[in-house]
Design an enzyme around this catalytic site. Structure first.
Site, PDB file in Angstrom:
ATOM      1  N   ARG A 106       1.023  20.422  -6.865  1.00  0.00           N
ATOM      2  CA  ARG A 106       2.438  18.521  -7.019  1.00  0.00           C
ATOM      3  C   ARG A 106       3.552  19.034  -6.328  1.00  0.00           C
ATOM      4  O   ARG A 106       4.565  19.959  -7.095  1.00  0.00           O
ATOM      5  CB  ARG A 106       2.187  18.682  -8.403  1.00  0.00           C
ATOM      6  CG  ARG A 106       3.148  17.605  -8.506  1.00  0.00           C
ATOM      7  CD  ARG A 106       3.028  17.011 -10.004  1.00  0.00           C
ATOM      8  NE  ARG A 106       1.948  15.666  -9.702  1.00  0.00           N
ATOM      9  CZ  ARG A 106       2.553  15.091 -10.745  1.00  0.00           C
ATOM     10  NH1 ARG A 106       3.300  14.837 -12.252  1.00  0.00           N
ATOM     11  NH2 ARG A 106       0.585  13.607 -10.945  1.00  0.00           N
ATOM     12  N   HIS A 133      -0.677  10.084  -3.361  1.00  0.00           N
ATOM     13  CA  HIS A 133      -1.081  10.874  -4.616  1.00  0.00           C
ATOM     14  C   HIS A 133      -3.011   9.992  -5.025  1.00  0.00           C
ATOM     15  O   HIS A 133      -3.443   9.418  -5.560  1.00  0.00           O
ATOM     16  CB  HIS A 133      -0.389  10.130  -5.527  1.00  0.00           C
ATOM     17  CG  HIS A 133      -1.013  10.429  -7.421  1.00  0.00           C
ATOM     18  ND1 HIS A 133      -1.052  11.021  -7.422  1.00  0.00           N
ATOM     19  CD2 HIS A 133      -0.314  10.370  -8.692  1.00  0.00           C
ATOM     20  CE1 HIS A 133      -1.559  11.674  -8.636  1.00  0.00           C
ATOM     21  NE2 HIS A 133      -0.751  11.009  -9.242  1.00  0.00           N
ATOM     22  N   GLN A 136      -4.878   9.910  -8.199  1.00  0.00           N
ATOM     23  CA  GLN A 136      -5.169   8.431  -8.670  1.00  0.00           C
ATOM     24  C   GLN A 136      -5.427   7.476  -8.026  1.00  0.00           C
ATOM     25  O   GLN A 136      -5.760   6.596  -9.261  1.00  0.00           O
ATOM     26  CB  GLN A 136      -3.295   8.649  -8.712  1.00  0.00           C
ATOM     27  CG  GLN A 136      -3.132   7.266  -9.867  1.00  0.00           C
ATOM     28  CD  GLN A 136      -3.406   7.699 -11.113  1.00  0.00           C
ATOM     29  OE1 GLN A 136      -2.613   8.672 -11.905  1.00  0.00           O
ATOM     30  NE2 GLN A 136      -3.841   6.291 -12.161  1.00  0.00           N
ATOM     31  N   ASP A 222       4.439   0.286 -10.304  1.00  0.00           N
ATOM     32  CA  ASP A 222       4.668   1.936 -10.956  1.00  0.00           C
ATOM     33  C   ASP A 222       6.334   1.573 -11.273  1.00  0.00           C
ATOM     34  O   ASP A 222       7.083   1.012 -11.427  1.00  0.00           O
ATOM     35  CB  ASP A 222       4.087   3.163  -9.702  1.00  0.00           C
ATOM     36  CG  ASP A 222       4.533   4.517 -10.176  1.00  0.00           C
ATOM     37  OD1 ASP A 222       4.538   4.390 -11.343  1.00  0.00           O
ATOM     38  OD2 ASP A 222       4.143   4.519  -9.058  1.00  0.00           O
ATOM     39  N   CYS A 262      -0.464   3.883 -13.002  1.00  0.00           N
ATOM     40  CA  CYS A 262      -0.981   5.292 -13.185  1.00  0.00           C
ATOM     41  C   CYS A 262      -0.044   6.147 -14.255  1.00  0.00           C
ATOM     42  O   CYS A 262      -0.537   7.270 -14.638  1.00  0.00           O
ATOM     43  CB  CYS A 262      -0.542   6.073 -11.716  1.00  0.00           C
ATOM     44  SG  CYS A 262       1.499   5.781 -11.853  1.00  0.00           S
ATOM     45  N   ARG A 290      -9.187   9.999 -14.560  1.00  0.00           N
ATOM     46  CA  ARG A 290      -8.401  10.962 -13.610  1.00  0.00           C
ATOM     47  C   ARG A 290      -9.751  12.613 -13.822  1.00  0.00           C
ATOM     48  O   ARG A 290     -10.213  13.237 -13.336  1.00  0.00           O
ATOM     49  CB  ARG A 290      -6.975  11.655 -14.127  1.00  0.00           C
ATOM     50  CG  ARG A 290      -6.415  10.578 -13.622  1.00  0.00           C
ATOM     51  CD  ARG A 290      -5.904  10.284 -12.541  1.00  0.00           C
ATOM     52  NE  ARG A 290      -5.567  11.922 -11.498  1.00  0.00           N
ATOM     53  CZ  ARG A 290      -4.274  11.953 -11.344  1.00  0.00           C
ATOM     54  NH1 ARG A 290      -3.090  11.228 -12.611  1.00  0.00           N
ATOM     55  NH2 ARG A 290      -3.654  13.436 -11.519  1.00  0.00           N
TER      56      ARG A 290
HETATM   57  N1  NVA Z   1       5.205   7.159  -8.434  1.00  0.00           N
HETATM   58  C1  NVA Z   1       5.117   8.267  -9.905  1.00  0.00           C
HETATM   59  C2  NVA Z   1       4.464   8.656 -10.177  1.00  0.00           C
HETATM   60  C3  NVA Z   1       4.131   9.536 -10.891  1.00  0.00           C
HETATM   61  C4  NVA Z   1       2.222   9.677 -11.114  1.00  0.00           C
HETATM   62  C5  NVA Z   1       6.321   9.387  -9.597  1.00  0.00           C
HETATM   63  O1  NVA Z   1       6.352   9.719  -8.149  1.00  0.00           O
HETATM   64  O2  NVA Z   1       6.799   9.710  -9.955  1.00  0.00           O
HETATM   65  N1   CP Z   2      -0.152   9.703 -13.758  1.00  0.00           N
HETATM   66  C1   CP Z   2      -0.156  10.899 -13.172  1.00  0.00           C
HETATM   67  O1   CP Z   2      -0.265  12.042 -12.499  1.00  0.00           O
HETATM   68  O2   CP Z   2       0.567  11.399 -14.501  1.00  0.00           O
HETATM   69  P1   CP Z   2       1.399  12.839 -14.607  1.00  0.00           P
HETATM   70  O3   CP Z   2       3.306  13.203 -13.832  1.00  0.00           O
HETATM   71  O4   CP Z   2       1.629  12.387 -16.392  1.00  0.00           O
HETATM   72  O5   CP Z   2       0.630  13.752 -14.557  1.00  0.00           O
END
Ligand code: NVA
Ligand code: CP
Length: 308
Positions: A106, A133, A136, A222, A262, A290
């Site tokens: 990540r 992502h 997801q 989101d 998500c 997931r």
């Molecule tokens: N769009 C959000 C998703 C978190 C799972 C982010 O990137 O923070």
């Molecule tokens: N949806 C998701 O990826 O959640 P986290 O940021 O908690 O991993």
């Protein structure tokens, strides 16, 4: 047993036929898990998870999933590893992939994970970048499939920021042949090149979020401020104020429409509590799936197709 090196860095890395297998395998793996049947195809295999941003679901689902498959998982973050002290991504990839069987990362820019994968001896999975992502959306589409069957020809309404999750829905629409209606405030529109689209005409942009939601099978949104964009928070709160999913919007969608998110969610911002905690919401299934979808993914990348 080993197979040709493959990565999952964005949704379009796999074909429709591969996703058909993965969704069927997810169902099988979920059933095994629910029946308390041991399934240890990855014994002696090690997953390294690299987090340059925070996570609850992604860490938990990958770590628990790897253990449930008989393997082990190691957590690294920028703060406690040399990655945060200037060691190059290329060097890190060469070292980490010599000591592990699969890596989940990540990070911020997609370019970072692409560079990591280019120097890795083992499969690399995108656990979220600024652009995408894919894990997801794999779980979200499985969530639709287990309730309603194929997603082909259906319509997803995306309300809010054209972020990493939105981009991945757009790629998925091209791979799996469904439609996405996107409604964003001015200045936050989809950038097709950044989303990595082939230009197959599977999405339409709407200025009015209600028009985007009209007749949709899935209404989804989101957070207004994704990780890495916190400096824009105040400006975004103003820009996105009219882009909230509420009960009125769910009423204009298809009668049996579902609400997806998500998570983590901010009730009262991108979605009302009434919707996310209401009967059309499938957010807890998305989160649980997931686990099952990523177990299918790990098995597929390390072993290949398995009989069911
Ligand atoms: N769009 C959000 C998703 C978190 C799972 C982010 O990137 O923070
Ligand atoms: N949806 C998701 O990826 O959640 P986290 O940021 O908690 O991993």
């Amino acid at each position: 047993m080993s197979r040709k090196l493959a990565h999952f860095l964005q949704f379009k890395d796999f074909s429709q036929e591969e996703f058909d297998y993965l969704f069927a395998r997810t169902r099988w793996i979920k059933n095994q898990f629910k029946s308390y049947k041991q399934h240890w195809p990855l014994s002696d295999r090690t997953l390294v998870m690299i987090f340059e941003k925070a996570s609850t679901r992604t860490r938990l689902s990958f770590e628990a999933g790897m253990h449930q498959l008989g393997g082990s998982a190691i957590y690294l973050n920028t703060r406690d590893s040399q990655l945060g002290r200037g060691e190059s991504v290329e060097d890190a990839a060469k070292v980490i992939s010599r000591m592990s069987d699969v890596v989940m990362m990540r990070t911020f820019e997609q370019d970072t994970i692409e560079r990591f994968a280019a120097h890795s001896h083992v499969p690399v999975i995108n656990g979220l970048t600024n652009e995408y992502h894919p894990c997801q959306i794999m779980a979200d589409i499985y969530t639709w499939i287990e309730r309603h069957g194929s997603i082909q020809g259906r319509t997803v309404a995306w309300i809010g920021d054209s972020n990493n999750v939105c981009n991945t829905w757009l790629q998925a629409a091209e791979v799996l042949d469904f439609n996405v209606h996107v409604s964003t405030p001015p200045g936050y529109e989809v950038e097709p090149e950044r989303a990595g689209l082939y230009g197959t005409g599977h999405f339409e942009q709407f200025t009015d979020p209600m028009e985007a939601a009209r007749g949709a099978d899935i209404v989804t949104t989101d957070v207004w401020t994704s990780m890495g964009f916190e400096a824009e928070n105040a400006e975004r709160m103003r820009a996105f104020a009219d882009f909230q999913v509420d009960a009125e919007m769910m009423r204009i969608a298809a009668p049996d429409a579902v609400f997806m998110h998500c998570l983590p969610a901010h009730r009262g911002e991108e979605v009302t509590a009434e919707v996310i905690d209401g009967p059309q919401s499938v957010v807890w299934d998305e989160a649980e799936n997931r686990l099952h979808a990523q177990k299918a993914l790990l098995e597929y990348l390390l072993i290949g197709r398995c009989p069911m």
